[in-house]
Design a protein around this motif. Structure first.
Motif, mmCIF file in Angstrom:
data_model
loop_
_atom_site.group_PDB
_atom_site.id
_atom_site.type_symbol
_atom_site.label_atom_id
_atom_site.label_comp_id
_atom_site.label_asym_id
_atom_site.label_seq_id
_atom_site.Cartn_x
_atom_site.Cartn_y
_atom_site.Cartn_z
ATOM 1 N N GLN A 156 0.859 -1.181 0.000
ATOM 2 C CA GLN A 156 0.000 0.000 0.000
ATOM 3 C C GLN A 156 0.894 1.229 0.000
ATOM 4 O OE1 GLN A 156 -2.630 0.299 3.396
ATOM 5 N NE2 GLN A 156 -4.190 1.327 2.164
ATOM 6 N N ASP A 157 0.540 2.214 -0.808
ATOM 7 C CA ASP A 157 1.348 3.422 -0.954
ATOM 8 C C ASP A 157 1.491 4.190 0.349
ATOM 9 O OD1 ASP A 157 1.732 2.919 -3.642
ATOM 10 O OD2 ASP A 157 0.155 4.282 -4.302
ATOM 11 N N ALA A 158 2.678 4.770 0.550
ATOM 12 C CA ALA A 158 2.946 5.615 1.712
ATOM 13 C C ALA A 158 2.198 6.937 1.558
ATOM 14 C CB ALA A 158 4.447 5.874 1.840
ATOM 15 N N ALA A 159 1.794 7.509 2.682
ATOM 16 C CA ALA A 159 1.033 8.760 2.676
ATOM 17 C C ALA A 159 1.779 9.831 3.452
ATOM 18 C CB ALA A 159 -0.332 8.535 3.312
ATOM 19 N N GLY A 160 1.904 10.996 2.883
ATOM 20 C CA GLY A 160 2.458 12.136 3.601
ATOM 21 C C GLY A 160 3.912 11.986 3.988
ATOM 22 N N ALA A 161 4.280 12.650 5.096
ATOM 23 C CA ALA A 161 5.667 12.728 5.520
ATOM 24 C C ALA A 161 6.174 11.446 6.186
ATOM 25 C CB ALA A 161 5.851 13.905 6.478
ATOM 26 N N ASP A 162 5.270 10.632 6.717
ATOM 27 C CA ASP A 162 5.674 9.406 7.410
ATOM 28 C C ASP A 162 5.431 8.205 6.511
ATOM 29 O OD1 ASP A 162 6.165 7.274 9.071
ATOM 30 O OD2 ASP A 162 4.634 7.801 10.557
ATOM 31 N N PRO A 163 6.491 7.575 5.984
ATOM 32 C CA PRO A 163 6.313 6.448 5.069
ATOM 33 C C PRO A 163 5.585 5.253 5.677
ATOM 34 C CG PRO A 163 8.558 7.257 4.977
ATOM 35 C CD PRO A 163 7.887 7.945 6.127
ATOM 36 N N GLU A 164 5.525 5.177 7.005
ATOM 37 C CA GLU A 164 4.831 4.046 7.636
ATOM 38 C C GLU A 164 3.314 4.221 7.608
ATOM 39 O OE1 GLU A 164 6.517 1.371 9.916
ATOM 40 O OE2 GLU A 164 8.052 2.629 10.835
ATOM 41 N N GLN A 165 2.852 5.448 7.369
ATOM 42 C CA GLN A 165 1.418 5.702 7.219
ATOM 43 C C GLN A 165 1.050 5.455 5.765
ATOM 44 O OE1 GLN A 165 -0.612 6.361 9.822
ATOM 45 N NE2 GLN A 165 1.249 6.030 11.014
ATOM 46 N N THR A 166 -0.032 4.720 5.534
ATOM 47 C CA THR A 166 -0.397 4.360 4.168
ATOM 48 C C THR A 166 -1.748 4.944 3.790
ATOM 49 O OG1 THR A 166 -1.344 2.285 4.964
ATOM 50 C CG2 THR A 166 0.957 2.230 4.236
ATOM 51 N N ARG A 167 -2.001 4.938 2.476
ATOM 52 C CA ARG A 167 -3.277 5.448 1.972
ATOM 53 C C ARG A 167 -3.626 4.716 0.685
ATOM 54 N NH1 ARG A 167 -1.600 8.050 -2.476
ATOM 55 N NH2 ARG A 167 0.271 9.281 -2.375
ATOM 56 N N GLY A 168 -4.882 4.772 0.356
ATOM 57 C CA GLY A 168 -5.328 4.189 -0.898
ATOM 58 C C GLY A 168 -5.483 2.685 -0.817
ATOM 59 N N PRO A 169 -5.888 2.110 -1.927
ATOM 60 C CA PRO A 169 -6.100 0.657 -1.941
ATOM 61 C C PRO A 169 -4.784 -0.112 -1.931
ATOM 62 C CG PRO A 169 -6.446 1.571 -4.124
ATOM 63 C CD PRO A 169 -6.224 2.736 -3.205
ATOM 64 N N ALA A 170 -4.827 -1.286 -1.351
ATOM 65 C CA ALA A 170 -3.672 -2.185 -1.409
ATOM 66 C C ALA A 170 -3.636 -2.814 -2.797
ATOM 67 C CB ALA A 170 -3.789 -3.252 -0.335
ATOM 68 N N TYR A 171 -2.434 -3.195 -3.243
ATOM 69 C CA TYR A 171 -2.286 -3.825 -4.553
ATOM 70 C C TYR A 171 -1.155 -4.848 -4.500
ATOM 71 C CZ TYR A 171 1.272 -0.150 -4.885
ATOM 72 O OH TYR A 171 2.335 0.685 -4.637
ATOM 73 N N VAL A 172 -1.092 -5.669 -5.516
ATOM 74 C CA VAL A 172 -0.088 -6.727 -5.591
ATOM 75 C C VAL A 172 1.078 -6.263 -6.458
ATOM 76 C CG1 VAL A 172 0.358 -9.108 -6.308
ATOM 77 C CG2 VAL A 172 -1.848 -8.490 -5.302
ATOM 78 N N ALA A 173 2.298 -6.557 -6.005
ATOM 79 C CA ALA A 173 3.510 -6.230 -6.769
ATOM 80 C C ALA A 173 4.442 -7.435 -6.764
ATOM 81 C CB ALA A 173 4.225 -5.021 -6.157
ATOM 82 N N VAL A 174 5.147 -7.627 -7.856
ATOM 83 C CA VAL A 174 6.163 -8.674 -7.963
ATOM 84 C C VAL A 174 7.375 -8.232 -7.139
ATOM 85 C CG1 VAL A 174 7.760 -9.770 -9.572
ATOM 86 C CG2 VAL A 174 5.385 -9.430 -10.228
#
Length: 96
Positions: free
Chosen positions: A28-46
């Motif tokens: 899940q994409d990082a949100a804002g200044a803290d990379p541990e906070q996420t936003r948006g839908p989760a997705y699959v990556a290789v």
């Protein structure tokens, strides 16, 4: 590229032959200044680098993901790096 957090794995016993050598990660994409906070839908990556759950990673998309995974691999997103440190505005916002 996008910073993202690894949430888990996706296990698939039947895969397209080009994907057999890779793990699939749920990210899940990082949100804002803290990379541990996420936003948006989760997705699959290789996963081309051996990332684990909870790690902050760099995700390439589109043609860059296909190049990273190998031209014969059908993928839209690939984990291409594991972040050790993220520095924003001269201050460390994440450290592994």
């Amino acid at each position: 590229m996008q910073l993202a957090k690894v949430l888990g794995q996706v296990v698939a016993t039947a895969k397209e032959p080009g994907l057999e050598r890779f793990s699939l990660l749920l990210v899940q994409d990082a949100a804002g200044a803290d990379p541990e906070q996420t936003r948006g839908p989760a997705y699959v990556a290789v996963d081309v680098v051996g990332a684990g759950v909870g790690e902050i990673v760099l995700v390439a998309s589109g043609g860059a993901a296909r190049v990273a995974a190998g031209a014969d691999t059908p993928t839209d997103r690939a984990v291409v790096a594991i972040a050790d440190t993220v520095i924003r505005g001269g201050a460390v916002s994440y450290r592994k």
